[in-house]
Design an enzyme around this catalytic site. Structure first.
Site, PDB file in Angstrom:
ATOM      1  N   ARG A 167       0.821  -1.216   0.000  1.00 34.77           N
ATOM      2  CA  ARG A 167       0.000   0.000   0.000  1.00 34.77           C
ATOM      3  C   ARG A 167       0.854   1.266   0.000  1.00 34.77           C
ATOM      4  O   ARG A 167       0.614   2.198  -0.769  1.00 34.77           O
ATOM      5  CB  ARG A 167      -0.913   0.012   1.231  1.00 34.77           C
ATOM      6  CG  ARG A 167      -1.959  -1.102   1.270  1.00 34.77           C
ATOM      7  CD  ARG A 167      -2.827  -0.910   2.497  1.00 34.77           C
ATOM      8  NE  ARG A 167      -3.823  -1.964   2.658  1.00 34.77           N
ATOM      9  CZ  ARG A 167      -3.653  -3.035   3.440  1.00 34.77           C
ATOM     10  NH1 ARG A 167      -2.521  -3.196   4.113  1.00 34.77           N
ATOM     11  NH2 ARG A 167      -4.604  -3.947   3.559  1.00 34.77           N
ATOM     12  N   ARG A 213      11.679  -0.213   8.142  1.00 33.84           N
ATOM     13  CA  ARG A 213      12.209  -0.547   9.456  1.00 33.84           C
ATOM     14  C   ARG A 213      13.735  -0.531   9.393  1.00 33.84           C
ATOM     15  O   ARG A 213      14.326  -0.889   8.374  1.00 33.84           O
ATOM     16  CB  ARG A 213      11.737  -1.944   9.904  1.00 33.84           C
ATOM     17  CG  ARG A 213      10.291  -1.988  10.364  1.00 33.84           C
ATOM     18  CD  ARG A 213      10.112  -1.265  11.685  1.00 33.84           C
ATOM     19  NE  ARG A 213       8.761  -1.369  12.219  1.00 33.84           N
ATOM     20  CZ  ARG A 213       7.796  -0.501  11.997  1.00 33.84           C
ATOM     21  NH1 ARG A 213       8.015   0.541  11.198  1.00 33.84           N
ATOM     22  NH2 ARG A 213       6.606  -0.648  12.548  1.00 33.84           N
ATOM     23  N   GLU A 232      16.585   2.129  17.533  1.00 36.18           N
ATOM     24  CA  GLU A 232      15.908   3.379  17.893  1.00 36.18           C
ATOM     25  C   GLU A 232      15.662   3.466  19.407  1.00 36.18           C
ATOM     26  O   GLU A 232      15.384   2.445  20.032  1.00 36.18           O
ATOM     27  CB  GLU A 232      14.572   3.463  17.150  1.00 36.18           C
ATOM     28  CG  GLU A 232      14.743   3.551  15.652  1.00 36.18           C
ATOM     29  CD  GLU A 232      13.408   3.568  14.906  1.00 36.18           C
ATOM     30  OE1 GLU A 232      12.352   3.705  15.563  1.00 36.18           O
ATOM     31  OE2 GLU A 232      13.431   3.437  13.678  1.00 36.18           O
ATOM     32  N   HIS A 264      11.824   8.876  13.084  1.00 35.96           N
ATOM     33  CA  HIS A 264      10.719   7.933  12.877  1.00 35.96           C
ATOM     34  C   HIS A 264       9.373   8.661  12.950  1.00 35.96           C
ATOM     35  O   HIS A 264       8.538   8.385  13.831  1.00 35.96           O
ATOM     36  CB  HIS A 264      10.765   6.797  13.892  1.00 35.96           C
ATOM     37  CG  HIS A 264      10.022   5.572  13.428  1.00 35.96           C
ATOM     38  ND1 HIS A 264      10.334   4.303  13.822  1.00 35.96           N
ATOM     39  CD2 HIS A 264       8.960   5.437  12.584  1.00 35.96           C
ATOM     40  CE1 HIS A 264       9.511   3.436  13.269  1.00 35.96           C
ATOM     41  NE2 HIS A 264       8.653   4.110  12.499  1.00 35.96           N
TER      42      HIS A 264
END
Length: 309
Positions: A151, A229, A258, A276
């Site tokens: 998507r 990611r 992170e 992010h």
């Protein structure tokens, strides 16, 4: 009243809404493991996010757990296999964040190519009177490679139309009905691309998918964009390629550990670093919260989530 274990905080608006309708045990505030041990038998639902996840060990501690309802499209931090082994449905919040993540990805394409963040720092530092920056790269008419034409990848590809870009993509298999060129070999896609945009899922199946061979194929004029990611990229190898000039640049919204970002990346002038924020707009976060709550209500009323993983 349903007893919910909330793994980590979302917005204050969401936290208040959830607590108004259910008994909520706040894992991050109330001693975590001790809280779980005290209430394990009573917990019906885990509410979490792609960031906070839900481990197999936690699932095992909750004998009456009936559902895991997650905020965000990514679910690699949730042990889905452990949940499925007990027929526990897991939901996420896909689709509602496509536009925002795609906008950000294309913003990184433009920023890294045209050196916009670097130019901003240059002006603020008072360096302009002493000379100009090196020439940047044009975006229009270039070749855009997409790794993961789901998507979000499709939405990124749509953004490229206004820039007259050629688009090819790499998936495990071709997307039926797609008008974009399919490349089964990731290295060949990287070799063809001026920009390689990562929109694939995280998890063990894609861990270090972007390795030295792929980065070398993208080359000294190529730019890597990652909004998927951090685990998808072999980060030390990426840093090495950037420092040695074997890769032209990178625009990163995600990282291996992170919120820690390697100092080497921070020091590089040809890298744009974001914390992010792919879905971090008021409109999208509200839509994600609403979908999470809709999944929870659907499960409690009918025993089925709306957007199952």
């Amino acid at each position: 009243m349903t007893c919910i274990l909330q793994i980590g905080p979302l917005t204050e608006r969401f936290n208040r809404c959830l607590a108004a309708e259910h008994e909520v045990l706040r894992f991050w505030e109330e001693g975590g493991d001790v809280l779980v041990a005290q209430h394990a038998q009573r917990i019906d639902v885990v509410v979490t996010s792609g960031r906070f996840g839900c481990t197999a060990a936690l699932i095992e501690q909750l004998p009456n757990l009936r559902a895991i309802i997650s905020f965000g499209v990514g679910y690699d931090a949730i042990d889905v296999a452990a949940a499925r082994a007990r027929n526990i449905p897991v939901s996420n919040t896909p689709a509602v964040l496509n536009d925002c993540v795609a906008d950000l990805a294309f913003g990184l394409v433009i920023d890294t190519a045209r050196q916009m963040s670097r130019a901003d720092r240059f002006v603020r530092a008072g360096s302009w009177p002493s000379g100009g920056l090196p020439l940047a790269k044009q975006v229009s008419g270039k070749r855009l490679g997409i790794v993961g034409l789901g998507r979000i990848g499709e939405t990124v590809a749509k953004r490229s139309i206004g820039f007259d870009m050629q688009v090819r993509y790499h998936n495990r298999r071709p997307v039926e009905g797609s008008g974009y060129g399919y490349e089964s070999n990731l290295v060949e896609l990287a070799k063809w691309s001026d920009f390689l945009v990562l929109t694939c899922p995280g998890g063990e199946g894609t861990r270090h998918l972007i390795n030295r061979e792929v980065l070398d194929a993208l080359g000294s004029k190529g730019i890597l964009i990652n909004v998927s990611r951090g685990s998808v990229v072999d980060e030390p190898v990426l840093i090495e390629a950037l420092m040695e000039g074997r890769l032209g640049g990178a625009g990163l919204d995600v990282y291996a550990h992170e919120p820690e970002v390697p100092q080497a990346l921070i020091d590089l002038p040809n890298v744009v670093l974001l914390p992010h924020i792919g879905s971090a707009t008021e409109e999208t976060r509200l839509a994600m919260e609403e979908l999470l709550l809709a999944n929870l209500r659907a499960f409690l009323e009918r025993g089925e989530v709306l957007t199952a993983v």
